[in-house]
Enzyme design. Structure first.
Site, PDB file in Angstrom:
ATOM      1  N   ASP A 245       0.818  -1.212   0.000  1.00  0.00           N
ATOM      2  CA  ASP A 245       0.000   0.000   0.000  1.00  0.00           C
ATOM      3  C   ASP A 245       0.851   1.261   0.000  1.00  0.00           C
ATOM      4  OD1 ASP A 245      -3.159  -0.574   0.650  1.00  0.00           O
ATOM      5  OD2 ASP A 245      -1.855  -2.192   1.291  1.00  0.00           O
ATOM      6  N   ASN A 255       1.767  -3.015   4.199  1.00  0.00           N
ATOM      7  CA  ASN A 255       0.770  -3.869   3.560  1.00  0.00           C
ATOM      8  C   ASN A 255      -0.173  -4.354   4.652  1.00  0.00           C
ATOM      9  OD1 ASN A 255      -0.191  -5.121   1.092  1.00  0.00           O
ATOM     10  ND2 ASN A 255       0.424  -7.066   1.986  1.00  0.00           N
ATOM     11  N   LYS A 256      -1.155  -5.122   4.273  1.00  0.00           N
ATOM     12  CA  LYS A 256      -2.162  -5.583   5.218  1.00  0.00           C
ATOM     13  C   LYS A 256      -1.525  -6.219   6.446  1.00  0.00           C
ATOM     14  CE  LYS A 256      -5.542  -4.850   4.667  1.00  0.00           C
ATOM     15  NZ  LYS A 256      -6.155  -3.597   5.123  1.00  0.00           N
TER      16      LYS A 256
END
Length: 355
Positions: A245, A255-256
C-alpha cells in the site's frame, strides 16, 4: 461482472453510461451477495472508501479519480474560483478517508494538477479534462498490472505452492498485482497451489482472494493467519507473493496486517517473498517505514464483526491496526511494471524514477 472463465479478469470500477455515476462491486457483501453500487454523492463516495466497499490501493486510486469527475460535473456551472474552492474541499475530504495507501493522494493530486494547469479554460472544459485524466489513470493501471503479472510469472514454476495474504486481485486493482500472475498463469496452462491467509479481522483473503482464484480456476486452499508457519514447515510453499500500500524510499513497505509476520517466517524457512505493486505505490518522499502512518480501525472489527454475539468481554481494550510495516531486509524483491527490483532498495528504487 465477476462470472469468470479460467485465467480471465474483470472490471471492479466503471463509469455509468452517462458518466454521472461510478459503479462498483460492494466488496463488503462478498462472497455471499454480488451487489453493485451506483455512487455520485460525496458522502457515499467517502464512505465507500472508509467502509472498504472499494479497497486495494490501486483500486482506491482509480476510484478517487472517477470520484472527482462525477462530483465536479455537479458544479461545473460555477466560476473558476468558486469551482476550485469546492473541488479542493471535496478532494481533501476524500483524501481523509484512509491515510496509509499512497495511491489515494497520488490520484487526487494528479487530478488537481489537471485543474490548475487548465484554470484559464472554461470550467466545463476543465471537468471534461478531469474525466479524461481519470480514465487515463484507469487505463494506465490496467497496463501496469498486466506488466506486473508478466514479471511476476517469471518468478514461478508450474506446480509451485504460493502463499499470499489479503486481496490483490482484480477486486483490489484493475487486473491484479500479487495474485495477478497466478490468474495469468492459469490462462497459460500453469497449475499452482495457492494458500490464502484468511487475513483477520476483515477476512479479505477468505472472502475475496479465494473467490477470485476459485472463479479463475486456480487451486486455492484457505488457511487461518496463524497457520502460515506450518504450511511453510511442511514444504508446501515455494514463494510468497504479497501486495503493498506504500513503499518507503529505503524499501520498507506497508501492507495488510500480518504481512510482516509472513516475511519473518519466510526468512526463517528460506522462502523468497516478493511484494508486487505499481510504481505509484512508491513514496520517495517517505524515507522509511517509521514515517508511514498506520490506519487504526474500529475495535469492534476484532471483537464483534462476523459473530452473532460479541466474542470478547465488553469494554476490553482492542488494538486494530489495518497495516503493518515489513522491513526491507526481510524482502527478496519488489515486482513493478518496470521490472523486478532487488536490494539495495534505497539505490534501486530510486533508479525507477530516473529513466
Amino acid at each position: 461482472m465477476i462470472d469468470l472463465k479460467p485465467g480471465s479478469f474483470f472490471e471492479n470500477v466503471e463509469l455509468s453510461e452517462d458518466e454521472k455515476e461510478i459503479i462498483i462491486i460492494d466488496q463488503v457483501q462478498l462472497p455471499n451477495d454480488e451487489v453493485y453500487l451506483h455512487l455520485n454523492q460525496l458522502e457515499d463516495l467517502y464512505q465507500a472508501i472508509k467502509k472498504l466497499q472499494i479497497r486495494g490501493a490501486p483500486a482506491i486510486g482509480i476510484f478517487a479519480g472517477y470520484s472527482m469527475y462525477v462530483l465536479t460535473q455537479q458544479y461545473d456551472n460555477l466560476p473558476f474560483e468558486q469551482f476550485y474552492q469546492k473541488f479542493t474541499e471535496d478532494k481533501e475530504y476524500l483524501n481523509s478517508s484512509r491515510p496509509t495507501a499512497v495511491n489515494l493522494p497520488w490520484a487526487l493530486n494528479r487530478i488537481d494538477k489537471v485543474v490548475l494547469e487548465n484554470k484559464d479554460k472554461d470550467v466545463k472544459e476543465i471537468v471534461r479534462l478531469i474525466g479524461l485524466e481519470a480514465k487515463e489513470i484507469h487505463r494506465e493501471d490496467k497496463e501496469m498490472c498486466l506488466k506486473i503479472c508478466e514479471y511476476g510469472l517469471t518468478l514461478l514454476e508450474d506446480g509451485d505452492g504460493v502463499l499470499t495474504i489479503c486481496n490483490t486481485g482484480p477486486l483490489a486493482t484493475s487486473r491484479g498485482t500479487a495474485i495477478g500472475p497466478l490468474i495469468l498463469g492459469k490462462q497459460r496452462g500453469y497449475d499452482f497451489k495457492v494458500f490464502a491467509n484468511e487475513t483477520r479481522p476483515l477476512l479479505q483473503g477468505a472472502r475475496l482472494t479465494t473467490l477470485e482464484l476459485q472463479k479463475a480456476g486456480v487451486d486455492v486452499t484457505l488457511i487461518c493467519d496463524s497457520m502460515a508457519s506450518i504450511v511453510m514447515k511442511n514444504g508446501w510453499i515455494n514463494v510468497c507473493f504479497v501486495g503493498c500500500d506504500r513503499i518507503a524510499a529505503n524499501g520498507d513497505f506497508a501492507n495488510k496486517i500480518g504481512t510482516s509476520t509472513l516475511a519473518i517466517l519466510a526468512k526463517h524457512y528460506g522462502i523468497p517473498i516478493y511484494s508486487l505493486g505499481p510504481t505509484s505505490t512508491i513514496d520517495m518522499n517517505c524515507p522509511d517505514g517509521n514515517h508511514i502512518e498506520i490506519e487504526l480501525r474500529d475495535p469492534s472489527e476484532i471483537a464483534e464483526k462476523w459473530y452473532q454475539q460479541p466474542m470478547a468481554p465488553k469494554k476490553v481494550k482492542c488494538y486494530n491496526p489495518a497495516f503493518d510495516v515489513t522491513e526491507h531486509s526481510l524482502l527478496t524483491g519488489f515486482v513493478t511494471e518496470k521490472g523486478i527490483v532487488y536490494p539495495p532498495f534505497d539505490v534501486n528504487l530510486k533508479k525507477l524514477f530516473e529513466e
